[in-house]
Enzyme design. Structure first.
Site, mmCIF file in Angstrom:
data_model
loop_
_atom_site.group_PDB
_atom_site.id
_atom_site.type_symbol
_atom_site.label_atom_id
_atom_site.label_comp_id
_atom_site.label_asym_id
_atom_site.label_seq_id
_atom_site.Cartn_x
_atom_site.Cartn_y
_atom_site.Cartn_z
ATOM 1 N N ASN A 1 0.889 -1.628 0.126
ATOM 2 C CA ASN A 1 -0.144 -0.392 -0.099
ATOM 3 C C ASN A 1 0.685 1.518 -0.286
ATOM 4 O O ASN A 1 0.362 2.351 0.095
ATOM 5 C CB ASN A 1 -0.409 0.510 1.328
ATOM 6 C CG ASN A 1 -2.008 -1.508 1.477
ATOM 7 O OD1 ASN A 1 -2.729 -0.851 0.271
ATOM 8 N ND2 ASN A 1 -2.262 -1.660 2.512
ATOM 9 N N CYS B 1 3.581 6.155 7.813
ATOM 10 C CA CYS B 1 4.532 6.879 7.107
ATOM 11 C C CYS B 1 4.062 6.651 5.568
ATOM 12 O O CYS B 1 4.871 5.576 5.168
ATOM 13 C CB CYS B 1 5.795 6.940 7.776
ATOM 14 S SG CYS B 1 6.986 7.680 7.135
ATOM 15 N N HIS C 1 2.931 1.210 1.864
ATOM 16 C CA HIS C 1 3.570 3.072 3.949
ATOM 17 C C HIS C 1 4.327 1.854 3.822
ATOM 18 O O HIS C 1 4.600 1.322 3.809
ATOM 19 C CB HIS C 1 2.503 2.488 3.883
ATOM 20 C CG HIS C 1 1.074 3.571 3.846
ATOM 21 N ND1 HIS C 1 -0.231 2.149 3.798
ATOM 22 C CD2 HIS C 1 0.681 4.534 3.561
ATOM 23 C CE1 HIS C 1 -1.368 3.317 3.089
ATOM 24 N NE2 HIS C 1 -0.232 4.640 2.599
#
Length: 343
Positions: free
Chosen positions: A213, A250, A215
């Site tokens: 995804n 993040c 991240h």
């Protein structure tokens, strides 16, 4: 925060792995994988100065991730190979980790074979817990235990979601109602600020650190936490336990600051021996691109007790929290005799 069921690619810990029946009787819902540890040039900021023992906190987490992926990949409910079920895909939901706790009894050596049992169980009404038990393959001795708590997030709104009934119906048959360790006593992790003794700015993820995804995966977070730990600590001490509380995702474009501060008297003493003053060191680090570590050739040895540190990762641009953490460290076995000449 990582989306996916402990989802990251195994990085640098095993070139060989295989499966056998778990030592836990409920082998249909407890997955077991075994890994041969292969030495690499550098892993998680620990170079050859760390000796022959693996940086086990990173190694254990990496092979645990691989075990979890193998587990969900062999499960009937899997939808996308990362633990997202068919019902979750219909609801646009993904898994995100909210908390992780690791306990290490003993570290393996390069070349050892470790076996990891992994299973899932419920965590409250809307969460899930994944536990890991790490053993020495030859002796069966327990090396480490780890647990992680997961919640559901809407893929579009990026907000946490309740667990729909059809999702619960899909995953509950795979729950194994056994905890690998007792829950930690509720103890708040304090938020660090610019007065933290060790600050390491300008940390950025690379492509290999991203999950499906896009991240940052949880192995990278551990590496970032250790970036602000003094190198003299890493040379002479080894990790006993680590607790991480995830607050924010993040992404690839984010720049991160890692902060560490001693939270025990012994840790404070070690830190004072390596700086002329707290404010001087903070000012020095904040105005340089690289943390200037203590001299690693002469590590400070503190046999009087475990060292405890508090950690924070935050966005460098606006200071938003990514995670809070705490760690406990003990003196490595090979330093015990030299640090206590009476023995």
């Amino acid at each position: 925060m990582e989306a996916g069921l402990m989802g990251s690619t195994l990085k640098a810990s095993s070139s060989q792995h295989f499966w056998r029946v778990s030592q836990i009787p409920e082998s249909k819902i407890v997955h077991s994988s075994s890994f041969t540890l292969q030495k690499t040039e550098r892993l998680g900021g620990c170079s050859s100065s760390c000796g022959s023992r693996a940086p086990g906190h990173l190694m254990i987490n990496a092979v645990a991730n691989e075990t979890a992926l193998n587990h969900v990949g062999m499960s009937d409910f899997v939808g996308d190979g990362m633990g997202t079920t068919h019902a979750m895909m219909r609801h646009r939901l993904i898994w995100v980790v909210t908390k992780m706790h690791i306990q290490v009894n003993q570290y393996p050596v390069w070349g050892d074979i470790v076996e990891i049992d992994s299973w899932v169980c419920s965590a409250g009404k809307n969460g899930m817990r994944r536990d890991f038990l790490v053993r020495d393959y030859a002796s069966g001795e327990i090396l480490s235990r780890a647990t992680s708590t997961w919640a559901m997030m809407n893929k579009d709104t990026r907000k946490l979601s309740k667990m729909p009934d059809d999702v619960k119906a899909e995953i509950s048959p795979f729950f194994y109602d056994k905890c690998v360790m007792e829950d930690e006593p509720s103890q708040k992790i304090k938020k660090l600020d610019d007065s933290a003794l060790y600050i390491r700015p300008n940390l950025m993820p690379q492509l290999r650190d991203m999950d499906m995804n896009q991240h940052v995966n949880n192995v990278k977070y551990i590496g970032w936490v250790l970036e602000s730990v003094p190198q003299s600590l890493l040379v002479a001490h080894e990790l006993v336990s680590m607790t991480l509380e995830y607050r924010r995702e993040c992404c690839a474009s984010d720049v991160v600051t890692s902060m560490t501060d001693p939270s025990s008297p012994h840790a404070s003493t070690l830190s004072e021996q390596h700086s002329e003053g707290k404010q001087n060191l903070v000012n020095q680090v904040l105005h340089t691109a690289e943390l200037q570590p203590p001299e690693i050739a002469t590590p400070t040895m503190t046999p009087t007790g475990d060292l405890k540190y508090t950690h924070l990762l935050r966005m460098q641009a606006d200071g938003r929290e990514i995670l809070r953490g705490r760690t406990k460290w003990r003196l490595k076995q090979r330093f015990l005799a030299s640090s206590n000449p009476t023995q």
